[in-house]
Motif scaffolding. Structure first.
Motif, PDB file in Angstrom:
ATOM      1  N   VAL A   1       0.827  -1.211   0.000  1.00  0.00           N
ATOM      2  CA  VAL A   1       0.000   0.000   0.000  1.00  0.00           C
ATOM      3  C   VAL A   1       0.860   1.259   0.000  1.00  0.00           C
ATOM      4  CG1 VAL A   1      -1.772   1.290   1.224  1.00  0.00           C
ATOM      5  CG2 VAL A   1      -1.854  -1.217   1.188  1.00  0.00           C
ATOM      6  N   VAL A   2       0.615   2.123  -0.962  1.00  0.00           N
ATOM      7  CA  VAL A   2       1.258   3.436  -1.013  1.00  0.00           C
ATOM      8  C   VAL A   2       0.195   4.493  -1.306  1.00  0.00           C
ATOM      9  CG1 VAL A   2       3.521   2.610  -1.777  1.00  0.00           C
ATOM     10  CG2 VAL A   2       1.777   3.185  -3.478  1.00  0.00           C
ATOM     11  N   ILE A   3       0.537   5.716  -0.980  1.00  0.00           N
ATOM     12  CA  ILE A   3      -0.303   6.853  -1.365  1.00  0.00           C
ATOM     13  C   ILE A   3       0.052   7.198  -2.809  1.00  0.00           C
ATOM     14  CG2 ILE A   3      -0.824   9.282  -0.914  1.00  0.00           C
ATOM     15  CD1 ILE A   3       0.153   8.701   2.016  1.00  0.00           C
ATOM     16  N   SER A   4      -0.915   7.103  -3.705  1.00  0.00           N
ATOM     17  CA  SER A   4      -0.646   7.328  -5.126  1.00  0.00           C
ATOM     18  C   SER A   4      -1.070   8.708  -5.600  1.00  0.00           C
ATOM     19  CB  SER A   4      -1.334   6.255  -5.979  1.00  0.00           C
ATOM     20  OG  SER A   4      -2.728   6.197  -5.695  1.00  0.00           O
ATOM     21  N   GLN A   5      -1.951   9.386  -4.834  1.00  0.00           N
ATOM     22  CA  GLN A   5      -2.394  10.713  -5.244  1.00  0.00           C
ATOM     23  C   GLN A   5      -2.846  11.486  -4.004  1.00  0.00           C
ATOM     24  OE1 GLN A   5      -5.021  12.271  -8.946  1.00  0.00           O
ATOM     25  NE2 GLN A   5      -4.900  10.048  -8.835  1.00  0.00           N
ATOM     26  N   VAL A   6      -2.542  12.794  -3.992  1.00  0.00           N
ATOM     27  CA  VAL A   6      -3.007  13.687  -2.927  1.00  0.00           C
ATOM     28  C   VAL A   6      -3.565  14.939  -3.587  1.00  0.00           C
ATOM     29  CG1 VAL A   6      -2.353  15.070  -0.931  1.00  0.00           C
ATOM     30  CG2 VAL A   6      -1.295  12.831  -1.281  1.00  0.00           C
ATOM     31  N   TYR A   7      -4.796  15.320  -3.174  1.00  0.00           N
ATOM     32  CA  TYR A   7      -5.425  16.505  -3.767  1.00  0.00           C
ATOM     33  C   TYR A   7      -6.178  17.252  -2.676  1.00  0.00           C
ATOM     34  CZ  TYR A   7      -8.530  19.367  -6.713  1.00  0.00           C
ATOM     35  OH  TYR A   7      -9.203  20.404  -7.294  1.00  0.00           O
ATOM     36  N   GLY A   8      -5.780  18.502  -2.437  1.00  0.00           N
ATOM     37  CA  GLY A   8      -6.417  19.309  -1.399  1.00  0.00           C
ATOM     38  C   GLY A   8      -7.151  20.524  -1.921  1.00  0.00           C
ATOM     39  N   GLY A   9      -7.324  20.606  -3.243  1.00  0.00           N
ATOM     40  CA  GLY A   9      -7.975  21.792  -3.813  1.00  0.00           C
ATOM     41  C   GLY A   9      -9.442  21.600  -4.126  1.00  0.00           C
ATOM     42  N   GLY A  10     -10.017  20.464  -3.734  1.00  0.00           N
ATOM     43  CA  GLY A  10     -11.405  20.181  -4.069  1.00  0.00           C
ATOM     44  C   GLY A  10     -12.373  21.228  -3.558  1.00  0.00           C
ATOM     45  N   GLY A  11     -13.282  21.663  -4.419  1.00  0.00           N
ATOM     46  CA  GLY A  11     -14.290  22.642  -4.040  1.00  0.00           C
ATOM     47  C   GLY A  11     -13.777  24.059  -3.951  1.00  0.00           C
ATOM     48  N   ASN A  12     -12.491  24.284  -4.244  1.00  0.00           N
ATOM     49  CA  ASN A  12     -11.947  25.644  -4.210  1.00  0.00           C
ATOM     50  C   ASN A  12     -12.187  26.353  -5.537  1.00  0.00           C
ATOM     51  OD1 ASN A  12     -11.046  24.981  -1.686  1.00  0.00           O
ATOM     52  ND2 ASN A  12      -8.871  24.865  -2.227  1.00  0.00           N
ATOM     53  N   SER A  13     -11.873  27.632  -5.564  1.00  0.00           N
ATOM     54  CA  SER A  13     -12.074  28.424  -6.776  1.00  0.00           C
ATOM     55  C   SER A  13     -11.249  27.864  -7.922  1.00  0.00           C
ATOM     56  CB  SER A  13     -11.663  29.882  -6.506  1.00  0.00           C
ATOM     57  OG  SER A  13     -11.738  30.648  -7.672  1.00  0.00           O
ATOM     58  N   GLY A  14     -11.865  27.619  -9.046  1.00  0.00           N
ATOM     59  CA  GLY A  14     -11.188  27.106 -10.222  1.00  0.00           C
ATOM     60  C   GLY A  14     -11.034  25.608 -10.259  1.00  0.00           C
ATOM     61  N   ALA A  15     -11.435  24.910  -9.179  1.00  0.00           N
ATOM     62  CA  ALA A  15     -11.283  23.457  -9.123  1.00  0.00           C
ATOM     63  C   ALA A  15     -12.339  22.768  -9.984  1.00  0.00           C
ATOM     64  CB  ALA A  15     -11.395  22.974  -7.689  1.00  0.00           C
ATOM     65  N   THR A  16     -11.951  21.606 -10.511  1.00  0.00           N
ATOM     66  CA  THR A  16     -12.927  20.781 -11.226  1.00  0.00           C
ATOM     67  C   THR A  16     -13.706  19.914 -10.251  1.00  0.00           C
ATOM     68  OG1 THR A  16     -11.554  20.744 -13.211  1.00  0.00           O
ATOM     69  CG2 THR A  16     -13.202  19.011 -12.993  1.00  0.00           C
TER      70      THR A  16
ATOM     71  N   ILE B   1      -7.812  -3.751  -0.845  1.00  0.00           N
ATOM     72  CA  ILE B   1      -7.303  -3.303  -2.151  1.00  0.00           C
ATOM     73  C   ILE B   1      -6.693  -4.501  -2.848  1.00  0.00           C
ATOM     74  CG2 ILE B   1      -5.923  -1.600  -3.387  1.00  0.00           C
ATOM     75  CD1 ILE B   1      -5.566  -0.027  -0.934  1.00  0.00           C
ATOM     76  N   ALA B   2      -7.175  -4.772  -4.037  1.00  0.00           N
ATOM     77  CA  ALA B   2      -6.616  -5.849  -4.837  1.00  0.00           C
ATOM     78  C   ALA B   2      -5.246  -5.431  -5.378  1.00  0.00           C
ATOM     79  CB  ALA B   2      -7.561  -6.193  -5.986  1.00  0.00           C
ATOM     80  N   PRO B   3      -4.372  -6.365  -5.703  1.00  0.00           N
ATOM     81  CA  PRO B   3      -3.084  -5.998  -6.296  1.00  0.00           C
ATOM     82  C   PRO B   3      -3.281  -5.240  -7.609  1.00  0.00           C
ATOM     83  CG  PRO B   3      -3.479  -8.368  -6.477  1.00  0.00           C
ATOM     84  CD  PRO B   3      -4.531  -7.823  -5.571  1.00  0.00           C
ATOM     85  N   GLY B   4      -2.513  -4.144  -7.775  1.00  0.00           N
ATOM     86  CA  GLY B   4      -2.610  -3.328  -8.974  1.00  0.00           C
ATOM     87  C   GLY B   4      -3.833  -2.441  -9.022  1.00  0.00           C
ATOM     88  N   ALA B   5      -4.592  -2.357  -7.914  1.00  0.00           N
ATOM     89  CA  ALA B   5      -5.811  -1.548  -7.891  1.00  0.00           C
ATOM     90  C   ALA B   5      -5.603  -0.283  -7.065  1.00  0.00           C
ATOM     91  CB  ALA B   5      -6.972  -2.360  -7.322  1.00  0.00           C
ATOM     92  N   HIS B   6      -6.497   0.694  -7.306  1.00  0.00           N
ATOM     93  CA  HIS B   6      -6.504   1.944  -6.553  1.00  0.00           C
ATOM     94  C   HIS B   6      -7.638   1.911  -5.526  1.00  0.00           C
ATOM     95  CE1 HIS B   6      -4.328   3.087 -10.267  1.00  0.00           C
ATOM     96  NE2 HIS B   6      -3.653   3.876  -9.455  1.00  0.00           N
ATOM     97  N   PHE B   7      -7.548   2.839  -4.569  1.00  0.00           N
ATOM     98  CA  PHE B   7      -8.529   2.912  -3.483  1.00  0.00           C
ATOM     99  C   PHE B   7      -8.722   4.387  -3.175  1.00  0.00           C
ATOM    100  CE2 PHE B   7      -9.958   2.860   0.897  1.00  0.00           C
ATOM    101  CZ  PHE B   7     -10.731   1.707   1.031  1.00  0.00           C
TER     102      PHE B   7
ATOM    103  N   ALA C   1      -0.623  -9.333  -3.663  1.00  0.00           N
ATOM    104  CA  ALA C   1      -1.761  -9.928  -2.952  1.00  0.00           C
ATOM    105  C   ALA C   1      -2.654  -8.818  -2.438  1.00  0.00           C
ATOM    106  CB  ALA C   1      -1.272 -10.788  -1.788  1.00  0.00           C
ATOM    107  N   ALA C   2      -3.935  -9.137  -2.258  1.00  0.00           N
ATOM    108  CA  ALA C   2      -4.870  -8.157  -1.724  1.00  0.00           C
ATOM    109  C   ALA C   2      -4.485  -7.796  -0.285  1.00  0.00           C
ATOM    110  CB  ALA C   2      -6.286  -8.707  -1.770  1.00  0.00           C
ATOM    111  N   VAL C   3      -4.778  -6.547   0.110  1.00  0.00           N
ATOM    112  CA  VAL C   3      -4.489  -6.070   1.460  1.00  0.00           C
ATOM    113  C   VAL C   3      -5.811  -5.713   2.130  1.00  0.00           C
ATOM    114  CG1 VAL C   3      -3.365  -4.294   2.853  1.00  0.00           C
ATOM    115  CG2 VAL C   3      -2.209  -5.201   0.811  1.00  0.00           C
ATOM    116  N   ASP C   4      -6.060  -6.318   3.292  1.00  0.00           N
ATOM    117  CA  ASP C   4      -7.247  -6.020   4.087  1.00  0.00           C
ATOM    118  C   ASP C   4      -6.978  -4.730   4.860  1.00  0.00           C
ATOM    119  OD1 ASP C   4      -9.433  -5.889   5.719  1.00  0.00           O
ATOM    120  OD2 ASP C   4      -9.139  -7.859   6.654  1.00  0.00           O
ATOM    121  N   LEU C   5      -7.817  -3.715   4.664  1.00  0.00           N
ATOM    122  CA  LEU C   5      -7.593  -2.404   5.270  1.00  0.00           C
ATOM    123  C   LEU C   5      -8.322  -2.216   6.594  1.00  0.00           C
ATOM    124  CD1 LEU C   5      -7.718  -0.095   2.117  1.00  0.00           C
ATOM    125  CD2 LEU C   5      -5.718  -0.975   3.324  1.00  0.00           C
TER     126      LEU C   5
END
Length: 772
Positions: A34-49, A91-97, A63-67
């Protein structure tokens, strides 16, 4: 698993880390799953999608990891308290969460169905995110922006309302180094459920580049293809082997990987990533470079023939001939604007034929060249002459980033084709050569000026480039050899950039006697005369230049040929020198040496005060004023984003010129026949308003203006030969018998003692003192 997390505070004091709740002894191993693959803190701000902040995880294991019992946690950039979102599911192997966090008032698009929902309001630009295992171990950690903690060498990039931190290789890359593993790009949230999102739309490279300096697709995820034409340490260039018919659109682009890529020249690749604009140094005056960031790369074939390079020919003569202003927002016209012409070839293979070195190879391994067919005005030694109306836009800088560039002097030639990738870096268009070019040496040799005759006085100026006692003996020996052998031991030398006794150490030292003693000793060891010197120590940290160096002007003089220094006390760092008239009607300085109007802040803030001194040669008086005006460092770059470039530093130089000319006029008022020499590094051209102000009504003559145009240069900047150093003389000294010589021993050579050329003027006795 515990992670190796560095704290900015830890770099200064390990104790700081112990106060933060980052438990246990850190281990160096990367995460197996398990790693952090994306971080986004601009949600809902001006100009954000997107309407929400989010944290995306990825399972890079097999192998799958039980969270159950795991958590995603967030803290402010310098915070020590973490907000927690409990995780569940697997999370299944090769999958995002996808972990959805707090919503803002803006944004237009909801996130995909999240796997877990939290309510943490994350900061858009900077912060810290970690994933913690059921045992309390920090499994993965990301510090972004100005975060005081991070993995590895540095934090992930600062983010915005429209960018997320994206882990390389779609989340699979983990080197325990946030700075290397993450780039900033358009957010692309992915959850474990449902159908995977479709790949970004396919775009040809010329569509990504567009007929503009900035990509019309900046911030957009794209899929593109091309042939790898060159590989750098942090990415690679690709070019489309099937170009369109529009000459205004480039067919090449840089793919930024952040580390050594796993591709080779001649690979045909498919690239999925986000279009971005990179501005070197984050300096607004530099042009940006279009690139693809956060890429996923697949190799389709290898050994593919590279596209033929484009020959650089018929470059428009002006950086921008159209309306002035910001060229990134102006109409794009490669046929009339040199900067647009080069932009239309950005990232492509180009060819320069029979190149000629317009400047020497510098310490960065960069060599300015012009094509062998150039029509630029040439210097006496084969360089190109700069003027406001002729900036020599066909100059290119050969870069050694991919292959070594030979050490070359001005006028050396590189026979045949030089091939490389065209790239803009710090407002210079560069060719990153694919192979080291062959060099044919030209005839350039260091010049030697003749020795003055017995009844001649020789006066010289020499910028010795931050000379300090801490410099190696070889520099003193080189400068001494130049003064003794190439300048033939002039009688008076105005030296610029003499540093204090501690050099660049900003320790309050202002005296420079050790610097000058060392130079005088080196001159004697080189067979020169026993020079003496005079200077006035400045107030600490008031003269600009290298911090701590306290550079100033100093005079060397020899007393074995009938010359003496007229010493008059009273000169200090804050006391202005004045002018009086003696009983014979001759101008006399009130102090010698003395500084010209040293408390005039408008003229001399962060700059050197002119040094005035009175000399006597065989019973006749001479007043010499040594200068080192403010540098051009404030000016916008010649080939930069804004055209024409603003020369902001000129305003202060004009005040400096007016101040010096005002002092000369005091001398003139006391004695219209006074023998006056104004000399030094004026940091401006012979055709500049600075020089005009000094010349004024003609009482002073600027000697560089008297030379043939191909000889008017004392400095070579990025391949442009130009005058920065001057000698001006009063009407009493201008006559047919004086000789003036810029002695070329430095600026055209890869091996140089200084970046400036010395120069000398010789006057016979009788014309000097009006006795004919």
């Amino acid at each position: 698993m515990n992670r190796r997390i560095r704290s900015a505070a830890v770099l200064a004091a390990v104790a700081t880390a112990a106060a933060v709740a980052l438990t246990a002894s850190p281990a160096g191993a990367v995460s197996p799953d398990v790693v952090i693959s994306q971080v986004y803190g601009g949600g809902g701000n001006s100009g954000a999608t997107y309407t929400n902040d989010f944290i995306e995880l990825y399972n890079r294991g097999t192998a799958a990891v039980d969270l159950a019992g795991w958590s995603a946690q967030y803290a402010a950039a310098t915070g020590t308290s973490y907000q927690v979102t409990a995780l569940s599911g697997s999370i299944a192997p090769g999958a995002h969460f996808l972990v959805q966090e707090a919503a803002g008032a803006g944004g237009t698009t909801p996130l995909p169905t999240p796997d877990v929902t939290g309510s943490i309001p994350m900061a858009a630009g900077s912060g810290k995110v970690r994933v913690v295992s059921p045992a309390g171990a920090v499994w993965d950690f990301v510090g972004y922006g100005t975060a005081n903690e991070f993995e590895g060498s540095g934090a992930a990039p600062a983010l915005s309302n429209t960018t997320a931190a994206l882990r390389a290789a779609d989340g699979a890359t983990d080197t325990d180094d946030n700075a290397a593993d993450f780039t900033a790009g358009a957010p692309n949230p992915r959850s474990s459920g449902g159908t995977p999102p479709p790949p970004p739309p396919s775009r040809a490279i010329h569509e990504i580049q567009g007929a503009a300096h900035r990509s019309p697709l900046a911030g957009t995820a794209v899929t593109t293809t091309g042939v790898v034409i060159a590989v750098a340490k942090n990415g690679f260039w690709i070019e489309d082997p099937a170009p369109d018919t529009d000459p205004a659109t480039s067919e090449g682009v840089f793919v930024f990987t952040g580390k050594a890529p796993n591709v080779h020249s001649g690979d045909s690749v498919n690239v999925v990533g986000t279009v971005s604009e990179f501005r070197p140094g984050n300096a607004a005056t530099n042009l940006s470079t279009t690139e693809i960031v956060a890429p996923t790369v697949s190799v389709n074939a290898s050994g593919v023939a590279l596209p033929a390079p484009v020959k650089v020919l018929d470059v428009p003569p002006a950086p921008r001939a159209d309306a002035p202003g910001d060229i990134e927002t102006a109409a794009f016209n490669p046929a009339t604007n040199a900067l647009d012409f080069y932009e239309s070839l950005e990232g492509m293979l180009v060819e320069v034929d029979d190149a000629v070195a317009a400047g020497p190879t510098n310490s960065f391994g960069e060599l300015p060249v012009v094509p062998g067919t150039t029509t630029d005005p040439r210097s006496a030694h084969g360089g190109v002459m700069y003027s406001y109306t002729h900036p020599n836009t066909d100059r290119l800088i050969l870069s050694s980033s991919l292959a070594p560039v030979p050490a070359a002097n001005v006028g050396d030639t590189l026979p045949g084709p030089v091939v490389g990738v065209l790239d803009d870096n710090f407002a210079n268009w560069m060719v990153d050569v694919l192979a080291t070019p062959n060099r044919t040496a030209g005839p350039l040799q260091p010049e030697v000026t003749r020795r003055q005759f017995p009844l001649e006085l020789a006066v010289a100026t020499y910028n010795v480039e931050n000379l300090a006692p801490t410099d190696p003996p070889a520099k003193f020996d080189r400068l001494a050899a130049g003064l003794v052998h190439n300048l033939s031991s002039p009688d008076i030398v105005s030296l610029e950039e003499i540093q204090d006794n501690s050099g660049a150490a900003d320790d309050g030292t202002v005296a420079a006697n050790l610097t000058l003693d060392k130079l005088v000793a080196a001159i004697s060891a080189a067979g020169g005369p026993a020079y003496r010197y005079r200077e006035i120590d400045p107030l600490n940290d008031t003269t600009g230049g290298q911090p701590g160096g306290n550079i100033r002007v100093a005079f060397l003089f020899r007393t074995d040929r009938g010359l003496s220094f007229v010493d008059r006390p009273g000169g200090t760092a804050t006391t202005p020198v004045g002018v009086t008239r003696d009983r014979l009607g001759r101008a006399q300085l009130t102090s010698s040496p003395g500084l010209v109007d040293p408390t005039n802040a408008a003229a001399w803030v962060a700059s050197r005060r002119p040094l005035a001194a009175q000399f006597r040669f065989l019973g006749r008086d001479l007043i010499v004023i040594g200068n080192h005006f403010i540098s051009k460092g404030q000016d916008q770059p010649l080939m930069g984003r804004f055209q024409p470039p603003a020369r902001d530093s000129e305003a202060q130089r004009h005040v400096q010129a007016q101040t010096v000319r005002g002092f000369v006029d005091q001398i003139r008022a006391a004695d219209p026949k006074a023998a006056v020499v104004v000399l030094g590094d004026l940091n401006d051209f012979e055709f500049s308003q600075t020089a005009d102000l000094l010349v004024g009504d003609g009482f002073l003559t600027d000697l560089p203006r008297t030379l043939p145009v191909p000889q008017r240069y004392s400095y070579v900047f990025e391949g442009n030969s130009q005058v920065l150093d001057h000698i001006l003389v009063s009407a009493a000294l201008v006559g047919e018998l004086h000789e003036y010589d810029i002695v070329h021993i430095n600026s055209e050579f890869a091996d140089q003692a200084s970046d400036h050329e010395p120069q000398v003027v010789r006057f016979p006795l009788f014309p000097l003192f009006g006795l004919l």
